[in-house]
Design a protein around this motif. Sequence first.
Motif, PDB file in Angstrom:
ATOM      1  N   VAL A  57       0.833  -1.221   0.000  1.00 47.01           N
ATOM      2  CA  VAL A  57       0.000   0.000   0.000  1.00 47.01           C
ATOM      3  C   VAL A  57       0.861   1.263   0.000  1.00 47.01           C
ATOM      4  CG1 VAL A  57      -2.094  -1.054   0.957  1.00 47.01           C
ATOM      5  CG2 VAL A  57      -0.466   0.010   2.513  1.00 47.01           C
ATOM      6  N   GLN A  58       1.992   1.197   0.698  1.00 46.26           N
ATOM      7  CA  GLN A  58       2.895   2.364   0.653  1.00 46.26           C
ATOM      8  C   GLN A  58       3.362   2.600  -0.784  1.00 46.26           C
ATOM      9  OE1 GLN A  58       6.074   1.573   3.462  1.00 46.26           O
ATOM     10  NE2 GLN A  58       4.912   2.364   5.204  1.00 46.26           N
ATOM     11  N   ASN A  59       3.707   1.510  -1.478  1.00 44.29           N
ATOM     12  CA  ASN A  59       4.169   1.658  -2.867  1.00 44.29           C
ATOM     13  C   ASN A  59       3.074   2.196  -3.782  1.00 44.29           C
ATOM     14  OD1 ASN A  59       6.730   0.885  -2.312  1.00 44.29           O
ATOM     15  ND2 ASN A  59       6.493  -1.238  -2.962  1.00 44.29           N
ATOM     16  N   ARG A  82      -6.143   0.754  -5.921  1.00 48.28           N
ATOM     17  CA  ARG A  82      -5.386  -0.411  -5.428  1.00 48.28           C
ATOM     18  C   ARG A  82      -4.965  -0.182  -3.979  1.00 48.28           C
ATOM     19  NH1 ARG A  82      -3.678  -0.938 -10.955  1.00 48.28           N
ATOM     20  NH2 ARG A  82      -2.015   0.570 -10.673  1.00 48.28           N
ATOM     21  N   PHE A  83      -4.614   1.061  -3.645  1.00 55.65           N
ATOM     22  CA  PHE A  83      -4.296   1.381  -2.252  1.00 55.65           C
ATOM     23  C   PHE A  83      -5.509   1.071  -1.369  1.00 55.65           C
ATOM     24  CE2 PHE A  83      -4.803   3.983   1.439  1.00 55.65           C
ATOM     25  CZ  PHE A  83      -3.568   3.916   2.065  1.00 55.65           C
ATOM     26  N   GLU A  84      -6.668   1.565  -1.807  1.00 55.20           N
ATOM     27  CA  GLU A  84      -7.915   1.428  -1.040  1.00 55.20           C
ATOM     28  C   GLU A  84      -8.217  -0.054  -0.752  1.00 55.20           C
ATOM     29  OE1 GLU A  84     -11.009   3.485  -3.196  1.00 55.20           O
ATOM     30  OE2 GLU A  84     -12.513   2.758  -1.787  1.00 55.20           O
ATOM     31  N   ILE A  85      -8.063  -0.885  -1.784  1.00 56.25           N
ATOM     32  CA  ILE A  85      -8.353  -2.322  -1.623  1.00 56.25           C
ATOM     33  C   ILE A  85      -7.345  -2.958  -0.660  1.00 56.25           C
ATOM     34  CG2 ILE A  85      -8.440  -4.554  -2.849  1.00 56.25           C
ATOM     35  CD1 ILE A  85      -9.337  -2.848  -5.357  1.00 56.25           C
ATOM     36  N   GLY A  86      -6.065  -2.645  -0.881  1.00 54.79           N
ATOM     37  CA  GLY A  86      -5.010  -3.209  -0.024  1.00 54.79           C
ATOM     38  C   GLY A  86      -5.168  -2.758   1.423  1.00 54.79           C
ATOM     39  N   TYR A  87      -5.485  -1.485   1.602  1.00 55.07           N
ATOM     40  CA  TYR A  87      -5.633  -0.915   2.945  1.00 55.07           C
ATOM     41  C   TYR A  87      -6.793  -1.580   3.682  1.00 55.07           C
ATOM     42  CZ  TYR A  87      -6.489   2.632   6.566  1.00 55.07           C
ATOM     43  OH  TYR A  87      -6.703   3.281   7.763  1.00 55.07           O
ATOM     44  N   SER A  88      -7.924  -1.774   2.977  1.00 53.06           N
ATOM     45  CA  SER A  88      -9.080  -2.361   3.673  1.00 53.06           C
ATOM     46  C   SER A  88      -8.828  -3.841   4.009  1.00 53.06           C
ATOM     47  CB  SER A  88     -10.378  -2.149   2.888  1.00 53.06           C
ATOM     48  OG  SER A  88     -10.536  -3.122   1.920  1.00 53.06           O
ATOM     49  N   SER A  89      -8.044  -4.546   3.192  1.00 55.85           N
ATOM     50  CA  SER A  89      -7.688  -5.936   3.532  1.00 55.85           C
ATOM     51  C   SER A  89      -6.790  -5.963   4.769  1.00 55.85           C
ATOM     52  CB  SER A  89      -6.903  -6.603   2.393  1.00 55.85           C
ATOM     53  OG  SER A  89      -7.597  -6.506   1.196  1.00 55.85           O
ATOM     54  N   LEU A  90      -5.893  -4.993   4.837  1.00 57.30           N
ATOM     55  CA  LEU A  90      -4.916  -4.942   5.933  1.00 57.30           C
ATOM     56  C   LEU A  90      -5.560  -4.581   7.266  1.00 57.30           C
ATOM     57  CD1 LEU A  90      -1.866  -4.942   6.697  1.00 57.30           C
ATOM     58  CD2 LEU A  90      -1.788  -2.546   6.005  1.00 57.30           C
TER      59      LEU A  90
END
Lengths: 283, 171
Positions: A57-59, A82-90
Amino acid sequence: MNIKYITKQLKRVNLNYNIRKSTRILKDLKKIKKIAVKQNDQKKAKELWCFEQILHVQNQYIDAYNLLKLKKYYEVWNSLERFEIGYSSLLKHFSDPDDEYWLEFMNKHVIQYQSIFPYNMFMSPEYLKMEVKCSICNQVINIRNPCGHKKGEIYDGEMCTHLITKGEVIGTSLVFSPGQKYSVVFKNDPKTGQTIDHYNYSSVKWVIDRLQSPFHNWDLEWTKIRQPHSKFAHMKKDDECPCESGKKYKDCCLLESGVLRPHCQIIFSVAPPDNLTMYEYFD
Amino acid sequence: MKHESYENTFEVKKTQESFSDWLNKPYISPNLQKSLVTANLLIIPIEGVRDYKGPVFPDGTADLFLYLKENAQNKIIPEICIDDEDYVELVMHWDLITIGTIIVTDLVAPLAVNIIYDFLKARLGQKFSKTHVKIEIIIDKEGQSTHIFYEGPSEELSDKILPVVKKISEK
């Protein structure tokens, strides 16, 4: 790299974002995770998945910033999603109350970037999911006898997702609030078949021109202010009011000191370069 | 086809629809019928979507069914009106969450609403407060049914529906 060094790199992303070796960090995280999985240390494997996801997500956030500087707006939009999806999974698996990994900071700014993008119409495919498989065991999902893996949970350091292996598109809709944001509607040149990006990115450009790092804070506030009538001199009295109230101009804002238009106030924590204007009017 | 984004609708009306209507559908096999008869909550499909001939369920129904089974507290016996091999989900790619339609007996209806609310919270995570949902609940009380339709903010679902459901359940 050991895990202590890696986490230090992740926490210092605001300082090392343009020099850190992400590929090397990811490779080493995977190597350490492989050992944890071999030892059946599920807790450790999950923790390492979280660090992988933080790196991801940082990338995405840094990519979005760099692409913005290059004015590749649609690519930026996709990176933000893609950040949004990764962040919500995390979020389900990782707690960072002091925001040591800049997650909350990035999420706040992703929402702000998205809010100043001009995209407002999206294509939305409607489809049938006829066969779905579990990414962990590859079994077909059966409603009465599920495989036991839960979507979004972490097993052996990998997140369980559901993969559609048989489906059918049955329609397409135009929507304002899409489930997937990448499906932006663009115009098409009928002669060349080329996509035309007809959107006005003035607001996004205004912000990115004034930012000197993806990790400099900025805040945004949407209000409405009255713009002078001289800006709307081309409008006739019987035209629809430019404030978009649906009334005639003569019956609406023409009776007031100016035309009520959206106004965006942006506050930068680090002062923008001196040669840039502090105010700009966008159509 | 163009969708307007959101509606805020809350309707309660009497209906003739009941459990028995769903036991005799052509796609309900005799084996499935035996399971459905014992249930006190049925998830029912949407029929006639576009040109597709079979019944379909809204995206995420399989997850809801599993969640209901895991949180039933030995009170709810949930079932779904389709055989495993015919189960198909319909994905509408906009961000309104459609829960679909359930028929539930009056006694367990309040618990069912609470479980569905918790399911939404778990499914939507940080998006819970910003998401709109659509749900239809038919409460079957000894042959007299009430149809509840809700479309609106997910976090208001329980506040809107639960008082009505409790009133019917406690009558």
